[in-house]
Design a protein around this motif. Structure first.
Motif, PDB file in Angstrom:
ATOM      1  N   GLY A 253       0.833  -1.274  -0.089  1.00 47.76           N
ATOM      2  CA  GLY A 253      -0.121   0.089  -0.170  1.00 47.76           C
ATOM      3  C   GLY A 253       0.704   1.335  -0.095  1.00 47.76           C
ATOM      4  N   ALA A 254       1.779   1.110   0.726  1.00 46.30           N
ATOM      5  CA  ALA A 254       2.881   2.530   0.942  1.00 46.30           C
ATOM      6  C   ALA A 254       3.414   2.681  -0.715  1.00 46.30           C
ATOM      7  CB  ALA A 254       3.810   2.252   2.211  1.00 46.30           C
ATOM      8  N   MET A 255       4.097   1.889  -1.098  1.00 50.30           N
ATOM      9  CA  MET A 255       4.660   2.011  -2.361  1.00 50.30           C
ATOM     10  C   MET A 255       4.022   2.237  -3.377  1.00 50.30           C
ATOM     11  SD  MET A 255       7.795  -1.025  -2.507  1.00 50.30           S
ATOM     12  CE  MET A 255       8.373  -0.007  -3.610  1.00 50.30           C
ATOM     13  N   TRP A 256       2.692   1.771  -3.497  1.00 51.71           N
ATOM     14  CA  TRP A 256       1.578   2.325  -4.284  1.00 51.71           C
ATOM     15  C   TRP A 256       1.576   3.931  -4.204  1.00 51.71           C
ATOM     16  CZ3 TRP A 256      -0.984   1.210  -8.808  1.00 51.71           C
ATOM     17  CH2 TRP A 256      -2.018   1.711  -8.997  1.00 51.71           C
ATOM     18  N   ASP A 257       1.065   4.310  -2.886  1.00 53.59           N
ATOM     19  CA  ASP A 257       0.810   5.562  -2.809  1.00 53.59           C
ATOM     20  C   ASP A 257       2.137   6.280  -2.992  1.00 53.59           C
ATOM     21  OD1 ASP A 257      -1.967   5.633  -2.291  1.00 53.59           O
ATOM     22  OD2 ASP A 257      -1.664   4.823  -0.235  1.00 53.59           O
ATOM     23  N   PHE A 258       3.282   6.001  -2.812  1.00 52.72           N
ATOM     24  CA  PHE A 258       4.403   6.665  -3.050  1.00 52.72           C
ATOM     25  C   PHE A 258       4.605   7.080  -4.628  1.00 52.72           C
ATOM     26  CE2 PHE A 258       8.834   6.112  -4.873  1.00 52.72           C
ATOM     27  CZ  PHE A 258       9.586   7.211  -3.925  1.00 52.72           C
ATOM     28  N   ILE A 259       4.186   6.008  -5.287  1.00 53.46           N
ATOM     29  CA  ILE A 259       4.375   6.129  -6.835  1.00 53.46           C
ATOM     30  C   ILE A 259       3.223   6.989  -7.312  1.00 53.46           C
ATOM     31  CG2 ILE A 259       4.693   5.106  -9.024  1.00 53.46           C
ATOM     32  CD1 ILE A 259       5.765   2.506  -7.402  1.00 53.46           C
ATOM     33  N   SER A 260       2.250   6.557  -6.915  1.00 56.69           N
ATOM     34  CA  SER A 260       0.816   7.206  -7.613  1.00 56.69           C
ATOM     35  C   SER A 260       0.531   8.831  -7.178  1.00 56.69           C
ATOM     36  CB  SER A 260      -0.387   6.513  -7.345  1.00 56.69           C
ATOM     37  OG  SER A 260      -0.631   6.245  -5.802  1.00 56.69           O
ATOM     38  N   GLN A 261       1.090   9.087  -5.875  1.00 54.16           N
ATOM     39  CA  GLN A 261       0.671  10.289  -5.344  1.00 54.16           C
ATOM     40  C   GLN A 261       1.936  11.453  -5.682  1.00 54.16           C
ATOM     41  OE1 GLN A 261      -2.363  11.212  -3.956  1.00 54.16           O
ATOM     42  NE2 GLN A 261      -3.085   9.208  -4.707  1.00 54.16           N
ATOM     43  N   CYS A 262       2.978  11.023  -6.169  1.00 53.37           N
ATOM     44  CA  CYS A 262       4.115  11.827  -6.181  1.00 53.37           C
ATOM     45  C   CYS A 262       3.760  13.117  -7.168  1.00 53.37           C
ATOM     46  CB  CYS A 262       5.257  11.125  -6.778  1.00 53.37           C
ATOM     47  SG  CYS A 262       5.186  10.650  -8.373  1.00 53.37           S
ATOM     48  N   ASN A 263       2.922  12.879  -8.092  1.00 54.35           N
ATOM     49  CA  ASN A 263       2.629  14.178  -9.022  1.00 54.35           C
ATOM     50  C   ASN A 263       1.286  14.618  -8.980  1.00 54.35           C
ATOM     51  OD1 ASN A 263       1.900  11.892 -10.398  1.00 54.35           O
ATOM     52  ND2 ASN A 263       2.406  12.521 -12.180  1.00 54.35           N
ATOM     53  N   VAL A 264       0.668  14.164  -7.859  1.00 52.09           N
ATOM     54  CA  VAL A 264      -0.784  14.409  -7.685  1.00 52.09           C
ATOM     55  C   VAL A 264      -1.121  16.049  -7.956  1.00 52.09           C
ATOM     56  CG1 VAL A 264      -0.973  14.680  -5.194  1.00 52.09           C
ATOM     57  CG2 VAL A 264      -2.729  13.813  -6.365  1.00 52.09           C
ATOM     58  N   GLY A 265      -0.228  17.025  -7.411  1.00 51.35           N
ATOM     59  CA  GLY A 265      -0.545  18.296  -7.824  1.00 51.35           C
ATOM     60  C   GLY A 265      -0.048  18.951  -9.022  1.00 51.35           C
ATOM     61  N   THR A 266       1.161  18.357  -9.445  1.00 48.26           N
ATOM     62  CA  THR A 266       1.867  18.905 -10.455  1.00 48.26           C
ATOM     63  C   THR A 266       1.457  18.481 -11.968  1.00 48.26           C
ATOM     64  OG1 THR A 266       3.761  17.313 -10.280  1.00 48.26           O
ATOM     65  CG2 THR A 266       4.012  19.423  -9.230  1.00 48.26           C
ATOM     66  N   TRP A 267       0.828  17.197 -11.963  1.00 50.27           N
ATOM     67  CA  TRP A 267       0.321  16.543 -13.107  1.00 50.27           C
ATOM     68  C   TRP A 267      -0.986  17.423 -13.557  1.00 50.27           C
ATOM     69  CZ3 TRP A 267       2.019  14.244 -17.201  1.00 50.27           C
ATOM     70  CH2 TRP A 267       0.985  13.945 -18.282  1.00 50.27           C
ATOM     71  N   PRO A 268      -1.903  17.657 -12.801  1.00 50.81           N
ATOM     72  CA  PRO A 268      -3.192  18.717 -13.112  1.00 50.81           C
ATOM     73  C   PRO A 268      -2.528  19.915 -13.531  1.00 50.81           C
ATOM     74  CG  PRO A 268      -3.673  17.281 -11.415  1.00 50.81           C
ATOM     75  CD  PRO A 268      -2.174  17.124 -11.685  1.00 50.81           C
ATOM     76  N   TYR A 269      -1.516  20.434 -12.884  1.00 49.87           N
ATOM     77  CA  TYR A 269      -1.128  21.747 -13.251  1.00 49.87           C
ATOM     78  C   TYR A 269      -0.608  21.840 -14.524  1.00 49.87           C
ATOM     79  CZ  TYR A 269       1.045  26.429 -12.452  1.00 49.87           C
ATOM     80  OH  TYR A 269       1.300  27.932 -12.739  1.00 49.87           O
ATOM     81  N   TYR A 270       0.227  20.671 -15.238  1.00 48.52           N
ATOM     82  CA  TYR A 270       0.656  20.814 -16.435  1.00 48.52           C
ATOM     83  C   TYR A 270      -0.217  20.389 -17.424  1.00 48.52           C
ATOM     84  CZ  TYR A 270       2.875  18.183 -20.316  1.00 48.52           C
ATOM     85  OH  TYR A 270       3.175  17.720 -21.547  1.00 48.52           O
ATOM     86  N   LEU A 271      -1.561  19.630 -17.078  1.00 44.79           N
ATOM     87  CA  LEU A 271      -2.649  19.560 -18.009  1.00 44.79           C
ATOM     88  C   LEU A 271      -3.191  20.802 -18.387  1.00 44.79           C
ATOM     89  CD1 LEU A 271      -4.159  16.106 -16.893  1.00 44.79           C
ATOM     90  CD2 LEU A 271      -2.480  16.330 -18.967  1.00 44.79           C
ATOM     91  N   LEU A 272      -3.452  21.647 -17.175  1.00 42.12           N
ATOM     92  CA  LEU A 272      -4.291  23.002 -17.392  1.00 42.12           C
ATOM     93  C   LEU A 272      -3.463  23.912 -18.116  1.00 42.12           C
ATOM     94  CD1 LEU A 272      -6.451  22.667 -13.940  1.00 42.12           C
ATOM     95  CD2 LEU A 272      -7.207  22.276 -16.171  1.00 42.12           C
ATOM     96  N   ASN A 273      -2.323  24.115 -17.689  1.00 46.61           N
ATOM     97  CA  ASN A 273      -1.602  25.325 -17.940  1.00 46.61           C
ATOM     98  C   ASN A 273      -0.602  24.925 -19.062  1.00 46.61           C
ATOM     99  OD1 ASN A 273      -2.107  27.504 -15.815  1.00 46.61           O
ATOM    100  ND2 ASN A 273      -1.897  25.497 -14.643  1.00 46.61           N
ATOM    101  N   THR A 274      -0.155  23.805 -19.227  1.00 42.69           N
ATOM    102  CA  THR A 274       0.941  23.576 -20.364  1.00 42.69           C
ATOM    103  C   THR A 274       0.185  22.887 -21.672  1.00 42.69           C
ATOM    104  OG1 THR A 274       2.593  23.501 -19.149  1.00 42.69           O
ATOM    105  CG2 THR A 274       3.028  22.627 -21.049  1.00 42.69           C
ATOM    106  N   VAL A 275      -0.381  21.990 -21.457  1.00 41.38           N
ATOM    107  CA  VAL A 275      -1.394  21.411 -22.295  1.00 41.38           C
ATOM    108  C   VAL A 275      -2.495  21.977 -22.782  1.00 41.38           C
ATOM    109  CG1 VAL A 275      -2.421  19.003 -22.953  1.00 41.38           C
ATOM    110  CG2 VAL A 275      -0.467  19.113 -21.659  1.00 41.38           C
TER     111      VAL A 275
END
Length: 463
Positions: A253-275
């Motif tokens: 559980g911890a490793m899954w969240d370590f990976i999946s949550q690492c860009n939880v804030g920056t990825w949407p920002y990239y989608l909205l403001n760059t893409v």
């Protein structure tokens, strides 16, 4: 509603949500609470939250920093069992914590920009309010596990069905909210009304979270808590570590969240403001999960029953790795690829939701739940914090050096991070396969591990 679902789909659901049974009624309350929470979480997490922050002048690096503040406070969560051990009745303190927490993270953060105009000062205020709210939540909220676990079905099939139906309805409800609000937000893009919509929905979300407080903490009955006579701070680490099967599940559980949550804030920002992607398209994964939940939830249940929870999870993680490879090619000219991959992510998400919610209960001892829950959440949140720190540092570095050339396109840091996540998921797949051979060595066999530790022979007190 649940009576209809129970008779129309599978009798097991009518058993789980039987209104004539006390635990069945409480599960119904939890279900409605989850639906209200999902409505609120649409606007206080994810793309809408990132959009709210960016419209308040907060850049991608600062968004990443703000994202890991809640996980930083969980370093103090180790003290939760020591605090909650003193309360024979927890209802009052838990509901007070609930309202204070959401007062800080939703209400205060929405009101604050009306009085603080400087983006730098707003960032500090956001960080401070989130830290205070999450600090009290880390110290107290872990005490709910030993209370609410009494209403989670003990039977493996019923527990899987419980999570399946919960996620089916939650996904469908969230889809309706997301589609309607995203279309409205997109229609108002570039105008001041877009910010007004985002702020208004956050106020509505706070009102709904006040209702969930009553459903979760005011109405359900409390049962006696099974705890040791005394709890030391060291117990929060030593007891779970000695329980190797629970520790293995916690690693997954911890490793899954370590990976999946690492860009939880920056990825949407990239989608909205760059893409420059539309709000509604950022939720294709969630929309797909909601639609497919109606048809394939029972199929996922059958797979878990036949092959075991961990084997199905291993396939979910491997699939996620492959999809993360393709999602890394998302750019202004490849929005279509993002949409296609998100559809497959949504299908895979249905099984992953059920699986990852279930592994906590797979090897959970039936005594001192506060200790094991605190360890679990501490471990998971520390790993999320570490992942977000590393990812934010990586994004900050790539923002300084700019884009790099590759595959005939200019690649941003967010794309490179997606490929790093792909490699990490592949490593996790190998780890889960190894753990599966230890915990569930034969196909279709129920787990065969002792539920109690030697420490469970100690005296207990009922409060």
């Amino acid at each position: 509603m649940m009576a209809f679902l129970g008779r129309g789909l599978d009798p097991i659901y009518y058993t789980i949500y039987n209104r004539k049974d006390e635990k069945g009624r409480v599960r119904l309350m939890f279900l409605f609470s989850a639906l209200f929470s999902d409505f609120a979480n649409v606007f206080i997490t994810g793309t809408f939250y990132t959009g709210f922050l960016s419209q308040n002048g907060i850049d991608i690096v600062k968004v990443g920093i703000i994202a890991f503040i809640p996980y930083l406070t969980w370093l103090f969560g180790l003290f939760c069992p020591i605090i909650m051990h003193r309360f024979k009745k927890r209802k009052g303190i838990l509901i007070a914590n609930h309202y204070f927490y959401y007062g800080c993270v939703i209400l205060a953060t929405t009101v604050m920009p009306n009085f603080v105009k400087d983006p730098g000062q707003r960032t500090l205020w956001f960080a401070g309010l989130l830290f205070v709210g999450n600090l009290t939540n880390a110290l107290l909220s872990g005490g709910v596990s030993a209370w609410h676990i009494n209403f989670i079905p003990a039977d493996d099939d019923q527990r899987t069905a419980y999570f399946s139906m919960t996620y089916l309805l939650r996904n469908v409800f969230s889809m309706v909210v997301v589609v309607f609000t995203a279309l409205l937000t997109d229609a108002l893009a570039g105008s001041e009304k877009q910010y007004i919509v985002l702020a208004t929905m956050r106020y509505i979300s706070f009102g709904l979270m006040c209702i969930t407080g009553a459903l979760n903490y005011l109405l359900p009955p409390e049962y006696p808590y099974k705890v040791s006579k005394s709890i030391k701070l060291s117990d929060v680490l030593t007891k779970p570590i000695r329980h190797k099967y629970l520790l293995m599940c916690a690693v997954i559980g911890a490793m899954w969240d370590f990976i999946s949550q690492c860009n939880v804030g920056t990825w949407p920002y990239y989608l909205l403001n760059t893409v420059k992607i539309r709000y509604v398209l950022t939720y294709v994964c969630s929309i797909t999960a909601a639609i497919t939940s109606l048809t394939i939830t029972s199929w996922w249940r059958r797979l878990i029953h036949k092959y075991g929870n961990l084997r199905v999870l291993m396939c979910n993680i491997l699939t996620t790795a492959v999809l993360e490879l393709f999602i890394g090619f998302t750019a202004p000219k490849t929005v279509w690829l993002f949409v296609v991959v998100s559809i497959f992510q949504g299908i895979n998400l249905v099984g992953a939701q059920i699986g990852f919610d279930s592994i906590y209960y797979l090897c959970l001892p039936d005594k001192d739940t506060d200790i094991y829950y605190t360890f679990w959440t501490f471990f998971v949140n520390v790993m999320i914090l570490l992942g977000q720190l590393l990812a934010t540092a990586f994004i900050a570095y790539t923002e300084k050096i700019g884009t790099v050339s590759g595959f005939g396109m200019q690649l941003y840091g967010s794309q490179l991070l997606a490929w790093i996540k792909c490699a990490a998921y592949l490593v996790l797949t190998v780890i889960v396969r190894r753990i599966t051979m230890i915990i569930q060595p034969q196909r279709g066999c129920a787990i065969s591990v002792p539920k109690n530790n030697p420490e469970d022979l100690e005296e207990t007190q009922e409060g």
